[in-house]
Design an enzyme around this catalytic site. Structure first.
Site, PDB file in Angstrom:
ATOM      1  N   GLU A   6     -20.672 -36.321  -6.030  1.00  0.00           N
ATOM      2  CA  GLU A   6     -20.418 -35.267  -5.045  1.00  0.00           C
ATOM      3  C   GLU A   6     -21.261 -35.420  -3.787  1.00  0.00           C
ATOM      4  OE1 GLU A   6     -20.766 -34.727  -8.293  1.00  0.00           O
ATOM      5  OE2 GLU A   6     -18.742 -34.030  -8.783  1.00  0.00           O
ATOM      6  N   HIS A  47     -18.767 -22.609 -13.904  1.00  0.00           N
ATOM      7  CA  HIS A  47     -17.499 -22.999 -13.290  1.00  0.00           C
ATOM      8  C   HIS A  47     -16.755 -21.832 -12.658  1.00  0.00           C
ATOM      9  CE1 HIS A  47     -18.174 -26.848 -15.081  1.00  0.00           C
ATOM     10  NE2 HIS A  47     -16.973 -27.300 -14.785  1.00  0.00           N
TER      11      HIS A  47
END
Ligand SMILES: Cc1ncc(C[n+]2csc(CCOP(=O)(O)OP(=O)(O)O)c2C)c(N)n1
Ligand SMILES: [Mg+2]
Lengths: 326, 330
Positions: A62, A131
């Protein structure tokens, strides 16, 4: 004008395709954007249409997804980097905040960063604590970055096209819960301008301010309130940066009451910011405290019953309105 | 354009000598100005001791190639040909600085020189280098990115993710570690499980370049020329240059006053491995009667640095308009 009902996922996909066809410097990169067809299917078919040169699958990295996109943008390309979900953008945050948002300023305008970072955002389906983030306001904290948060398919398409064409870095968030929701979209091309709010519903009794998924709850709440004779005005900010509060101030001067609706957490939040700016700009028009409907100040749990308990919804918006409209 | 090292002529060697001396004098002057409070702030990381790495490596690039480095960036800017005047003005936070007085010593850049900057987040620029190199591949052009970093920069995630991606995408990057054996106060043995940093190339399946003497500009130039040629045609290369910082981590580093071991180590490098002396000895041995030319260069460089200081001192400070400008592209 020919219109079609298109879900947000497809509207975003159409925006990508149109911009990639229009401008060869636009390319897509990210985890699973190519052969997997996109985690959320927004990049479905792009690899087949544009080939490996312009649809770049990346490792699970990322930080360098964001950082390489910044470098490519500085060098003159127009990357659209996908971070699978915004939860993983915490690993990208240095590249976004210390690089994307800073290089134009820090080097006195020598470099531009025409970059879009797309990230799916939001909770639901018991995704659990790691999440289920909606940290858009964290990113909106920093000058140098734009933050786009569309609430529907129509805006999403026009905003993504605008974001790709803009010469500034844009964090473009997409509510997972909205991907399948359709809106009417014209066949001809259109753009939604950067930093323009949109009044999604007119009303004179209370102003609801929101963005992204919160707009849906606000509109739902407005429909419920209308049955009881309370007319809510719903302002969709669409962009957290640039933040266009003029329509909010205008609306507030008429309604004198405001509820801020946000999917994110309540502390140091979007809601806090709107409330602060509103009292500074329109104190004399205030007839009641500004209310905030946010997620509860807890990490999100797994079990559905308590997950839903922690989260905002239309009923919570109705309840908040009733506390200040009497 | 890359010079063939085997036929290095006097002009090239004298040019490198000039650059190395320029960096040394520029940095010495910065040090002085800092202590006179004409350069202010907390960050000023001098390139003294490292000069041969920057000069030799940058000399291996063509004009259209790209350079990025960390916050120890003054020497790289000078080696890339950026004028000393706007560099010194940036040190003093002046409007005429390369970054308009908004970047400071750690954020020098010159787009016109394809010098993409000094970056102060350790290893952050490695990811940008990857993106800039990707653009070359995307456009089918053949320019190379030279990305310098410290030994300390090899230990955060940017290093891993950037080097790996450069290998996966086969990007034209020369990754050059300036290993001065320390990052702030942490020795290489205490920060890296594998202190021979160049070996890390193996983990990424990229070309492992040499581990070179960073004090010898000729050796640096030769190694980086080969690395650049490889990157241009094939893909990423990792090279490690061994060097030493003469002025501590930054101007606020007091370790050398307090520790005899460090002081001895520094004295040893300065006495036996100084890049100016090494090049000077080479020139004196190779070219009769060159002493006068070297002395002339020393004097000329002195004047360049003094002119830069005068320019910077006479320059205006940034204004309110500068403060609010360039946050976004208008
Ligand atoms: C991400 C990050 N962590 C920590 C720092 C603080 N810091 C600045 S320089 C430095 C040491 C870096 O050492 P090295 O990479 O070896 O470069 P050198 O100073 O030796 O040239 C540290 C820890 C920083 N700027 N950025
Ligand atoms: Mg070091």
């Amino acid at each position: 004008m020919a219109e079609k009902n298109v879900p947000m996922r497809e509207a975003l996909r159409a925006a990508l395709i149109e911009e990639m066809e229009r401008d060869e410097t636009v390319f897509v990169m990210g985890e699973e954007v190519g052969s997997w067809q996109g985690t959320h299917r927004v990049t479905r078919g792009l690899l087949e249409m544009f080939g490996e040169r312009r649809v770049k699958d990346t490792p699970i990295s990322e930080l360098v997804i964001a950082g390489a996109a910044v470098g490519a943008a500085m060098a003159g390309l127009r990357p659209v980097a996908e971070i699978m979900t915004i939860n993983f953008a915490f690993l990208s945050i240095d590249a976004i905040i210390n690089h994307a948002a800073k290089v134009h300023y820090m080097f006195n305008g020598q470099f531009r960063v025409p970059l879009v970072i797309r990230a799916a955002s939001g909770w639901g389906n018991q995704a659990t604590a790691t999440h289920s983030h909606t940290p858009e306001p964290i990113f909106a904290h920093f000058p140098g970055l734009y933050v786009a948060c569309p609430s529907n398919a129509y805006d999403a398409k026009g905003m993504l096209k605008t974001a790709i064409r803009d010469d500034n870095p844009v964090l473009f968030t997409e509510s997972i819960a909205l991907y399948s929701k359709p809106s009417l979209i014209p066949e001809e091309e259109y753009l939604v301008p950067v930093g323009k709010s949109d009044v999604k519903r007119q009303g004179e009794h209370v102003t609801l301010v929101s963005y992204a998924r919160g707009v849906e709850w606000s509109l739902e709440a407005a429909a419920m309130l209308a049955k009881e004779g309370i007319e809510a005005e719903v302002v969709d900010l669409r962009w957290l940066r640039p933040l266009d509060l003029e329509p909010v101030f205008e609306s507030f001067k008429k309604t004198n009451r405001c509820v801020v609706v946000e999917e994110s957490l309540p502390h140091f939040s979007f809601g806090s910011e709107i409330a602060a700016q509103l009292q500074e700009a329109a104190f004399d028009y205030m007839d009641a405290p500004i209310k905030r409907v946010s997620a509860m100040d807890v990490p999100l749990p797994y079990a559905k019953e308590i997950e839903l308990m922690a989260l905002p919804n239309a009923q919570k918006v109705v309840d908040a309105v009733k506390e200040i409209v009497y | 354009m890359a010079t063939n090292t085997r036929s290095l002529d006097k002009v090239t060697l004298l040019d490198w000598y000039r650059q190395i001396v320029l960096i040394r004098q520029f940095e010495n002057r910065c040090d002085e100005l800092y202590h006179q409070k004409k350069i202010t702030g907390v960050y000023l990381h001098l390139y003294s001791g490292h000069e041969a790495v920057g000069v030799g490596a940058v000399a291996a690039l063509g004009e259209d190639d790209h350079v990025l480095t960390g916050y120890r960036d003054h020497g790289i800017a000078l080696a890339r040909g950026v004028d000393a005047k706007p560099l010194m003005a940036e040190m003093m936070g002046k409007r005429t600085g390369v970054s308009g007085g908004k970047g400071g010593s750690m954020h020098l850049a010159s787009r016109a020189h394809n010098f993409w900057g000094g970056y102060a987040i350790v290893a952050g620029h490695l990811s940008l280098a990857t993106g800039i190199a990707f653009k070359e591949r995307y456009m089918g052009t053949e320019n190379v990115v030279l990305c310098l970093m410290g030994d300390g920069a090899t230990n955060n995630g940017y290093f891993h993710e950037s080097l790996n991606l450069s290998a996966v995408w086969n990007l034209p990057v020369v990754w050059l570690i300036e290993n001065n054996f320390i990052g702030m106060g942490t020795r290489i043995e205490d920060s890296s499980g594998q202190p021979e940093l160049v070996k890390r190339a193996v983990a990424y399946g990229m070309k492992q370049g040499p581990r070179i003497d960073g004090q010898n500009v000729i050796e640096v130039h030769e190694a980086i020329s080969e690395a650049v040629a490889y990157a241009r045609k094939k893909g990423p290369v990792l090279v490690e240059a061994l060097t030493y910082r003469y002025k501590g981590h930054g101007v606020s580093d007091k370790q050398y006053d307090a520790r005899d071991d460090l002081k001895r180590e520094l004295d040893d490098w300065q006495a036996h491995k100084d890049p100016i002396n090494i090049l000077k000895d080479h020139l004196l041995a190779g070219f009769d009667g060159i002493e006068a030319e070297l002395a002339k260069i020393d004097t000329e460089v002195h004047e360049i640095v003094e002119e830069a200081v005068r320019y910077a001192e006479a320059s205006p400070v940034p204004t309110y308009e500068d403060l609010i400008r360039h946050i976004y592209v208008e």
